[in-house]
Design a protein around this motif. Sequence first.
Motif, PDB file in Angstrom:
ATOM      1  N   ARG A 130      41.985  48.141  33.092  1.00 35.19           N
ATOM      2  CA  ARG A 130      41.202  48.443  34.613  1.00 35.19           C
ATOM      3  C   ARG A 130      41.639  49.537  35.037  1.00 35.19           C
ATOM      4  NH1 ARG A 130      39.096  44.095  37.332  1.00 35.19           N
ATOM      5  NH2 ARG A 130      38.616  46.054  38.796  1.00 35.19           N
ATOM      6  N   GLY A 189      43.287  40.135  33.473  1.00 33.01           N
ATOM      7  CA  GLY A 189      43.648  39.886  32.119  1.00 33.01           C
ATOM      8  C   GLY A 189      43.398  40.583  30.460  1.00 33.01           C
ATOM      9  N   ARG A 240      39.658  40.878  29.727  1.00 33.88           N
ATOM     10  CA  ARG A 240      38.096  40.945  28.633  1.00 33.88           C
ATOM     11  C   ARG A 240      37.900  41.263  29.666  1.00 33.88           C
ATOM     12  NH1 ARG A 240      36.209  37.523  24.606  1.00 33.88           N
ATOM     13  NH2 ARG A 240      37.854  36.101  25.084  1.00 33.88           N
ATOM     14  N   GLY A 256      35.154  37.254  35.378  1.00 29.25           N
ATOM     15  CA  GLY A 256      35.406  37.664  36.892  1.00 29.25           C
ATOM     16  C   GLY A 256      34.515  38.734  36.975  1.00 29.25           C
ATOM     17  N   MET A 257      35.063  39.605  35.785  1.00 29.43           N
ATOM     18  CA  MET A 257      34.220  40.575  35.997  1.00 29.43           C
ATOM     19  C   MET A 257      33.048  40.923  36.279  1.00 29.43           C
ATOM     20  SD  MET A 257      36.523  43.052  35.496  1.00 29.43           S
ATOM     21  CE  MET A 257      35.802  44.696  34.853  1.00 29.43           C
ATOM     22  N   GLU A 285      37.212  53.582  49.198  1.00 29.28           N
ATOM     23  CA  GLU A 285      38.250  52.321  49.013  1.00 29.28           C
ATOM     24  C   GLU A 285      39.993  52.386  48.788  1.00 29.28           C
ATOM     25  OE1 GLU A 285      38.435  50.173  46.006  1.00 29.28           O
ATOM     26  OE2 GLU A 285      40.534  50.446  45.928  1.00 29.28           O
ATOM     27  N   ASP A 337      34.859  38.598  43.742  1.00 30.71           N
ATOM     28  CA  ASP A 337      35.190  37.633  44.179  1.00 30.71           C
ATOM     29  C   ASP A 337      35.815  37.815  45.717  1.00 30.71           C
ATOM     30  OD1 ASP A 337      36.107  37.932  41.519  1.00 30.71           O
ATOM     31  OD2 ASP A 337      38.737  37.893  41.617  1.00 30.71           O
ATOM     32  N   VAL A 381      39.793  49.454  54.948  1.00 32.27           N
ATOM     33  CA  VAL A 381      38.561  49.167  55.965  1.00 32.27           C
ATOM     34  C   VAL A 381      39.056  48.782  56.204  1.00 32.27           C
ATOM     35  CG1 VAL A 381      36.461  48.464  56.414  1.00 32.27           C
ATOM     36  CG2 VAL A 381      36.697  50.199  54.114  1.00 32.27           C
TER      37      VAL A 381
HETATM   38  C1  LIG Z   1      45.850  38.191  36.508  1.00 26.65           C
HETATM   39  C2  LIG Z   1      44.101  38.353  36.148  1.00 26.65           C
HETATM   40  C3  LIG Z   1      43.636  38.001  35.333  1.00 26.65           C
HETATM   41  C4  LIG Z   1      42.571  38.128  35.397  1.00 26.65           C
HETATM   42  N1  LIG Z   1      41.744  38.606  33.994  1.00 26.65           N
HETATM   43  C5  LIG Z   1      40.051  38.546  33.673  1.00 26.65           C
HETATM   44  C6  LIG Z   1      39.637  38.458  32.231  1.00 26.65           C
HETATM   45  O1  LIG Z   1      40.149  38.444  31.122  1.00 26.65           O
HETATM   46  N2  LIG Z   1      38.060  39.054  32.638  1.00 26.65           N
HETATM   47  C7  LIG Z   1      37.150  38.585  33.754  1.00 26.65           C
HETATM   48  O2  LIG Z   1      36.604  38.916  33.723  1.00 26.65           O
HETATM   49  N3  LIG Z   1      38.219  38.198  35.225  1.00 26.65           N
HETATM   50  C8  LIG Z   1      39.694  38.544  35.434  1.00 26.65           C
HETATM   51  N4  LIG Z   1      40.283  38.328  35.910  1.00 26.65           N
HETATM   52  C9  LIG Z   1      39.693  37.986  36.988  1.00 26.65           C
HETATM   53  C10 LIG Z   1      38.644  39.792  37.646  1.00 26.65           C
HETATM   54  O3  LIG Z   1      39.407  40.832  37.773  1.00 26.65           O
HETATM   55  C11 LIG Z   1      38.295  39.991  38.641  1.00 26.65           C
HETATM   56  O4  LIG Z   1      36.900  38.846  38.778  1.00 26.65           O
HETATM   57  C12 LIG Z   1      37.151  41.282  38.567  1.00 26.65           C
HETATM   58  O5  LIG Z   1      37.616  41.484  39.218  1.00 26.65           O
HETATM   59  C13 LIG Z   1      36.303  40.738  40.363  1.00 26.65           C
HETATM   60  O6  LIG Z   1      36.069  42.073  40.518  1.00 26.65           O
HETATM   61  P1  LIG Z   1      35.735  42.765  42.073  1.00 26.65           P
HETATM   62  O7  LIG Z   1      35.358  44.113  42.292  1.00 26.65           O
HETATM   63  O8  LIG Z   1      34.446  41.633  43.040  1.00 26.65           O
HETATM   64  O9  LIG Z   1      37.120  42.348  43.092  1.00 26.65           O
HETATM   65  P2  LIG Z   1      38.365  43.454  42.725  1.00 26.65           P
HETATM   66  O10 LIG Z   1      38.182  43.467  41.437  1.00 26.65           O
HETATM   67  O11 LIG Z   1      39.272  43.103  43.243  1.00 26.65           O
HETATM   68  O12 LIG Z   1      38.180  44.742  43.632  1.00 26.65           O
HETATM   69  C14 LIG Z   1      38.299  44.986  45.048  1.00 26.65           C
HETATM   70  C15 LIG Z   1      38.153  46.318  45.567  1.00 26.65           C
HETATM   71  O13 LIG Z   1      38.384  46.031  46.944  1.00 26.65           O
HETATM   72  C16 LIG Z   1      39.441  47.485  47.124  1.00 26.65           C
HETATM   73  N5  LIG Z   1      40.140  46.969  48.532  1.00 26.65           N
HETATM   74  C17 LIG Z   1      40.196  45.535  48.655  1.00 26.65           C
HETATM   75  N6  LIG Z   1      40.310  45.091  50.195  1.00 26.65           N
HETATM   76  C18 LIG Z   1      40.070  47.317  51.019  1.00 26.65           C
HETATM   77  C19 LIG Z   1      39.765  47.156  51.896  1.00 26.65           C
HETATM   78  N7  LIG Z   1      40.272  46.793  52.706  1.00 26.65           N
HETATM   79  N8  LIG Z   1      39.403  48.305  51.991  1.00 26.65           N
HETATM   80  C20 LIG Z   1      39.085  48.936  51.297  1.00 26.65           C
HETATM   81  N9  LIG Z   1      39.064  49.043  49.705  1.00 26.65           N
HETATM   82  C21 LIG Z   1      40.135  47.724  49.485  1.00 26.65           C
HETATM   83  C22 LIG Z   1      40.470  47.114  46.241  1.00 26.65           C
HETATM   84  O14 LIG Z   1      41.440  47.943  46.185  1.00 26.65           O
HETATM   85  C23 LIG Z   1      39.757  46.992  44.986  1.00 26.65           C
HETATM   86  O15 LIG Z   1      39.411  48.274  44.020  1.00 26.65           O
HETATM   87  C24 LIG Z   1      41.554  38.404  36.565  1.00 26.65           C
HETATM   88  C25 LIG Z   1      42.343  38.568  37.371  1.00 26.65           C
HETATM   89  C26 LIG Z   1      43.306  37.917  37.461  1.00 26.65           C
HETATM   90  C27 LIG Z   1      44.182  38.327  38.077  1.00 26.65           C
END
Ligand SMILES: Cc1cc2nc3c(=O)[nH]c(=O)nc-3n(C[C@H](O)[C@H](O)[C@H](O)COP(=O)(O)OP(=O)(O)OC[C@H]3O[C@@H](n4cnc5c(N)ncnc54)[C@H](O)[C@@H]3O)c2cc1C
Length: 421
Positions: free
Chosen positions: A105, A46, A48, A310-311, A34, A296, A129
């Motif tokens: 978060r 957001g 939720r 998204g979560m 990470e 994502d 990475v």
């Molecule tokens: C303003 C906003 C509001 C939102 N509201 C909601 C909501 O209410 N409900 C909901 O379900 N979803 C919501 N979402 C979407 C939700 O945040 C994402 O869908 C979710 O976080 C996706 O999870 P993930 O693990 O795929 O990616 P992320 O949560 O983005 O996690 C990716 C991780 O990878 C790490 N990372 C990135 N690049 C590297 C690298 N090169 N090397 C090492 N580590 C790295 C980052 O630091 C991060 O910790 C919202 C998003 C935003 C921006």
Amino acid sequence: MSEKFDAIIVGAGPAGSAAAYSLAKMGFNVLMVERGKYPGAKNVMGGRMYAYALNRLIPDFWKEAPVERCVTREKLTLLSEKSSVTLDFQDNELLEPPNSFTILRAKFDQWFANKAVEAGATLIPNIRVDDLLWKDKRVVGIVAGTDKLEANVVIAADGAVSLMAEKAGLKKFLAKEFAIGMKEIIEFSGKTIEDRFNLASEEGAAQLFIGQCTKQIPGGAFIYTNKTSLSLGIVVYINQLIESKVEAYELMREFNSNPAIAKLIAGGKIVEYSAHVIPESSRTGLFTDGLLVVGDAAGLLVNSGITLMGMDMAIASGMAAAEAVKIAIGKNDFLKKSLSYYEYLLKNDFVLADMHTFKRSPKFLQNTRLYSLYPELACKLFHRLALVKGPKKRLFDEFLEETKGKKIQIIRDLIKGLRSL
Ligand SMILES: Cc1cc2nc3c(=O)[nH]c(=O)nc-3n(C[C@H](O)[C@H](O)[C@H](O)COP(=O)(O)OP(=O)(O)OC[C@H]3O[C@@H](n4cnc5c(N)ncnc54)[C@H](O)[C@@H]3O)c2cc1C
């Protein structure tokens, strides 16, 4: 570190931690890397999370996870400059079993990553990475600075702007496929939140806003109630934001000063401000030789207007990736064909089913009338209904008058909306 891992996971967000936890529980040797100082340090949402996906992985997770409030009150507010119309839905059945929680978060991601560590995964924070390690056109590990780490499979869980998916040639970034979200956390006492949102203790509200708050730019605003803070923010499509020449901070400032919002946040203290992109319609390839893409990073997200998932997509895809890795390890085959089992699992779960069901929603949600004509219309109609100033008309006549010359367009939008959302 010279050992070879069963799997290396890039990113300790919900997708990465779900994959790491699942694989560690299965007894595999997993490394999660990470870039943040700690999981959640750089993450924005957001606020939720629907309970469905995580409850399948960790039953009754809310009894131990740092959740804020269980959402029992859903509100949708149509905003014009001076007035607003709010639909307010309350359902205590959303409590038992819990349907969704507000979360912060920074706390939640640390807890989830720690669950993976307790299950046996290794977590290295504070390392970015930079690249994938290749051998015979197959991904065999990662490169971080001068370190090269090897694994049978790499899982790219590095979020919306996935460097790993790009390096693997699975993704090209187009601004029109992304939205940008800006968010503030504003502190209050729990009692103030409960009074202002009409909530019992522990209960939470999710309030979405469309209309004036985005100055006609497709998108919307949100407020989620935490224990002692509000998560408040705005999400707009990046392309339209650029075209509008409106500054993002201006949108936040005007939203906060709208009369309907100002009274909800009066007296609060802003303790955090952040911004992040959202892959509204940015799909990517899900796998290649030696690599799986989750959450994502793969563009697995559904926005059906009211429900932003998204979560849970991230968690469910992390779990499916772990299952596919288990099967691949059993066969000792990490090539595309073997890893395509991941896509099969997603298709047979809600992830790709929901993506398919709501495939028209990103296009429909870019219709600017949703953010101008309709909120204005609703506010004007309610204004006419509320006002007593001489002879009054029936609701239907008021409606006909307000929609003069626009009825065909409205019917078309209604049909498209019903087919999309
Ligand atoms: C303003 C906003 C509001 C939102 N509201 C909601 C909501 O209410 N409900 C909901 O379900 N979803 C919501 N979402 C979407 C939700 O945040 C994402 O869908 C979710 O976080 C996706 O999870 P993930 O693990 O795929 O990616 P992320 O949560 O983005 O996690 C990716 C991780 O990878 C790490 N990372 C990135 N690049 C590297 C690298 N090169 N090397 C090492 N580590 C790295 C980052 O630091 C991060 O910790 C919202 C998003 C935003 C921006």
